[in-house]
Design an enzyme around this catalytic site. Structure first.
Site, PDB file in Angstrom:
ATOM      1  N   ARG A 234       0.808  -1.205   0.165  1.00 40.73           N
ATOM      2  CA  ARG A 234      -0.040   0.156   0.006  1.00 40.73           C
ATOM      3  C   ARG A 234       0.536   1.342  -0.158  1.00 40.73           C
ATOM      4  O   ARG A 234       2.180   1.511   0.642  1.00 40.73           O
ATOM      5  CB  ARG A 234      -1.201   0.051   1.456  1.00 40.73           C
ATOM      6  CG  ARG A 234      -2.049  -1.447   1.291  1.00 40.73           C
ATOM      7  CD  ARG A 234      -3.559  -0.635   0.292  1.00 40.73           C
ATOM      8  NE  ARG A 234      -4.413  -1.210   0.143  1.00 40.73           N
ATOM      9  CZ  ARG A 234      -4.311  -2.422  -0.850  1.00 40.73           C
ATOM     10  NH1 ARG A 234      -3.131  -2.865  -1.659  1.00 40.73           N
ATOM     11  NH2 ARG A 234      -5.281  -3.184  -1.010  1.00 40.73           N
ATOM     12  N   HIS A 295      -1.279  -0.009  -9.926  1.00 37.92           N
ATOM     13  CA  HIS A 295      -1.691  -1.112  -9.095  1.00 37.92           C
ATOM     14  C   HIS A 295      -2.334  -2.258  -9.843  1.00 37.92           C
ATOM     15  O   HIS A 295      -3.694  -2.924  -9.759  1.00 37.92           O
ATOM     16  CB  HIS A 295      -2.684  -0.258  -8.295  1.00 37.92           C
ATOM     17  CG  HIS A 295      -3.038  -1.338  -6.512  1.00 37.92           C
ATOM     18  ND1 HIS A 295      -2.957   0.068  -5.779  1.00 37.92           N
ATOM     19  CD2 HIS A 295      -2.843  -2.062  -6.380  1.00 37.92           C
ATOM     20  CE1 HIS A 295      -3.461  -0.906  -4.752  1.00 37.92           C
ATOM     21  NE2 HIS A 295      -3.043  -2.137  -5.011  1.00 37.92           N
TER      22      HIS A 295
HETATM   23  P1  NAD Z   1      -1.316 -11.286   5.008  1.00 37.74           P
HETATM   24  O1  NAD Z   1      -2.360 -10.565   5.885  1.00 37.74           O
HETATM   25  O2  NAD Z   1      -1.241 -12.490   4.237  1.00 37.74           O
HETATM   26  O3  NAD Z   1      -0.157 -11.071   5.051  1.00 37.74           O
HETATM   27  C1  NAD Z   1       0.813 -10.027   5.777  1.00 37.74           C
HETATM   28  C2  NAD Z   1       1.366  -9.382   6.817  1.00 37.74           C
HETATM   29  O4  NAD Z   1       2.422  -8.069   7.290  1.00 37.74           O
HETATM   30  C3  NAD Z   1       1.250 -10.946   7.687  1.00 37.74           C
HETATM   31  O5  NAD Z   1       1.787 -11.262   8.531  1.00 37.74           O
HETATM   32  C4  NAD Z   1       1.366  -9.578   9.741  1.00 37.74           C
HETATM   33  O6  NAD Z   1       1.525 -10.100  10.717  1.00 37.74           O
HETATM   34  C5  NAD Z   1       2.173  -8.898   8.791  1.00 37.74           C
HETATM   35  N1  NAD Z   1       2.019  -7.741   9.666  1.00 37.74           N
HETATM   36  C6  NAD Z   1       1.666  -6.806  10.066  1.00 37.74           C
HETATM   37  N2  NAD Z   1       2.284  -5.611  10.448  1.00 37.74           N
HETATM   38  C7  NAD Z   1       3.151  -5.574  10.433  1.00 37.74           C
HETATM   39  C8  NAD Z   1       4.370  -4.809  11.136  1.00 37.74           C
HETATM   40  N3  NAD Z   1       3.860  -3.630  11.637  1.00 37.74           N
HETATM   41  N4  NAD Z   1       5.351  -5.418  10.523  1.00 37.74           N
HETATM   42  C9  NAD Z   1       5.319  -6.882  10.159  1.00 37.74           C
HETATM   43  N5  NAD Z   1       4.738  -7.144   9.702  1.00 37.74           N
HETATM   44  C10 NAD Z   1       3.497  -6.958  10.060  1.00 37.74           C
HETATM   45  O7  NAD Z   1      -1.575 -10.315   3.101  1.00 37.74           O
HETATM   46  P2  NAD Z   1      -0.594 -10.688   2.131  1.00 37.74           P
HETATM   47  O8  NAD Z   1      -1.772 -11.469   1.285  1.00 37.74           O
HETATM   48  O9  NAD Z   1       0.265 -11.101   1.959  1.00 37.74           O
HETATM   49  O10 NAD Z   1      -0.902  -8.819   1.973  1.00 37.74           O
HETATM   50  C11 NAD Z   1      -0.421  -8.253   2.240  1.00 37.74           C
HETATM   51  C12 NAD Z   1      -0.573  -6.790   1.664  1.00 37.74           C
HETATM   52  O11 NAD Z   1      -0.831  -6.709  -0.039  1.00 37.74           O
HETATM   53  C13 NAD Z   1      -1.786  -6.200   2.063  1.00 37.74           C
HETATM   54  O12 NAD Z   1      -2.252  -6.145   3.139  1.00 37.74           O
HETATM   55  C14 NAD Z   1      -2.613  -5.360   0.500  1.00 37.74           C
HETATM   56  O13 NAD Z   1      -2.411  -4.447   1.146  1.00 37.74           O
HETATM   57  C15 NAD Z   1      -1.343  -5.393  -0.311  1.00 37.74           C
HETATM   58  N6  NAD Z   1      -1.692  -6.087  -2.148  1.00 37.74           N
HETATM   59  C16 NAD Z   1      -1.690  -5.038  -3.100  1.00 37.74           C
HETATM   60  C17 NAD Z   1      -2.350  -6.197  -3.972  1.00 37.74           C
HETATM   61  C18 NAD Z   1      -1.656  -5.204  -5.765  1.00 37.74           C
HETATM   62  O14 NAD Z   1      -1.939  -5.728  -6.536  1.00 37.74           O
HETATM   63  N7  NAD Z   1      -0.449  -4.671  -5.608  1.00 37.74           N
HETATM   64  C19 NAD Z   1      -2.841  -7.032  -3.741  1.00 37.74           C
HETATM   65  C20 NAD Z   1      -2.768  -7.867  -2.738  1.00 37.74           C
HETATM   66  C21 NAD Z   1      -2.591  -7.208  -1.678  1.00 37.74           C
END
Ligand code: NAD
Length: 332
Positions: A234, A295
């Site tokens: 994000r 994105h």
């Molecule tokens: P997920 O929930 O499986 O993993 C997120 C991880 O971040 C978790 O392990 C969590 O414990 C960790 N986390 C939370 N707060 C933290 C902190 N302060 N410091 C370190 N780690 C922390 O999510 P995901 O499916 O892996 O997706 C990750 C992010 O990718 C989503 O939140 C979304 O914003 C982004 N995303 C972007 C796209 C895109 O098209 N660019 C698509 C999907 C997801």
């Protein structure tokens, strides 16, 4: 269920219609984003189906509640654009698609790393002009380099596996250790150590008040000199003004982003005939070592189908039982 679908692109409509063949939702598609100005499109809807840049602040949620909307079905994993407290207060359920294709995002992340490192876009532009000069196109071997991943959830672990395959040493920082990462040989370290050691730093944690501007002037100063910074998570995880200073000083050696903190005013639209009003974004475009995509990390056929199927499954479960399959609530 009558569902108003906001921010619809042709590929969303095709995937949702395919998925809806197995269910009986009445889908009304609109290309407009959900905001206070477009609330009327949700008249007579039981649910709204929204994406990353639809605006679901307290006022919009109040407007949805007044119209009798009972479910907000996100077509994405992140939910930072929804005021969950207000939704809870108004009795509107919120659903998301927690995982659709972590491979899509992790592979796009790798594409940014490879393209930036080997200067693929610069090289292609030169070749198209008949310029076969190699000066300025030097990259580095990924093999043996240290890659740091912040957030080792669904996407972070896939990236860790890919980077391990390239022969990188992978460090990680997360609130919890992921056993799959430990099995891959990933080492969990405090964030300061991750920043100091990583040749490549990739962000995969959600945007929360605690992670907003995780990458700022101070953390950039503690990064390894010339490190590559990648963000496909994000936009607001990075303080863009600080990143620009980091690029100017050389502390950041390359920046690859698929997300941008003010992307809501830019991304997903064809603005090629207009002047970009965002000077910060325009400055980013001037760096030879910055690569930006709009994105699109999620944008694979597999991911679109999985998103559509899970969105319809959330809506159907809500229709049957009053609860979606993957609810999001305040404090989650
Ligand atoms: P997920 O929930 O499986 O993993 C997120 C991880 O971040 C978790 O392990 C969590 O414990 C960790 N986390 C939370 N707060 C933290 C902190 N302060 N410091 C370190 N780690 C922390 O999510 P995901 O499916 O892996 O997706 C990750 C992010 O990718 C989503 O939140 C979304 O914003 C982004 N995303 C972007 C796209 C895109 O098209 N660019 C698509 C999907 C997801």
């Amino acid at each position: 269920m009558r569902v108003t679908v906001f921010s619809t692109k042709p590929y969303d409509k095709a995937a949702l219609n395919r998925a809806n063949a197995a269910s009986d939702c009445q889908l009304r598609f609109h290309s407009s984003r959900l905001s206070q100005d477009t609330l009327a499109l949700a008249d007579k809807a039981d649910a709204v189906c929204v994406f990353v840049n639809d605006q679901l602040d307290a006022k919009v949620i109040a407007g949805l509640a007044e119209r009798g909307v009972r479910l907000i079905a996100l077509r994405c994993a992140g939910f930072n654009n929804v005021d969950l407290v207000e939704a809870g207060r108004r009795g509107i359920a919120v659903a998301r698609v927690p995982a659709y294709s972590p491979h899509a995002v992790a592979e796009h992340t790798m594409a940014l790393i490879l393209a930036l490192n080997r200067k693929i876009t610069r090289a292609w532009n030169r070749v198209r002009e008949g310029n076969f000069e190699l000066d300025g196109l030097i990259g580095f071997d990924l093999h043996g380099k240290t890659a740091g991943i912040v957030g080792t959830g669904a996407i972070g672990v896939v990236l860790a596996r890919i980077l391990t395959g390239f022969g990188c040493r992978v460090l990680a920082h997360d609130l919890f250790d992921n056993p799959d990462c430990l099995e891959l040989g990933v080492t969990y370290v405090p964030v300061a150590e991750l920043l100091a050691q990583s040749h490549i730093l990739s962000l995969h944690c959600p945007l929360t008040p605690g992670t907003r501007h995780l990458i700022n002037a101070d953390t950039i100063a503690s990064m390894r000199q010339g490190a590559m910074l990648i963000n496909t998570s994000r936009g607001a995880l990075i303080d863009t003004a600080a990143a620009i200073e980091g690029l100017k000083s050389g502390r950041i050696g390359a920046l690859g982003i698929d997300v941008y903190e003010e992307e809501g005013d830019l991304f997903f639209e064809d603005l090629s005939s207009q002047i970009i009003p965002d000077d910060v974004f325009a400055r980013l475009l001037t760096f030879p070592n910055v690569l930006i995509t709009g994105h699109q990390a999620f944008l694979t056929t597999e991911a679109l189908d999985a998103i559509a199927q899970m969105t319809l499954a959330n809506i159907s479960a809500f229709s049957r039982s009053g609860a979606p399959l993957h609810p999001v609530t305040a404090g989650a």
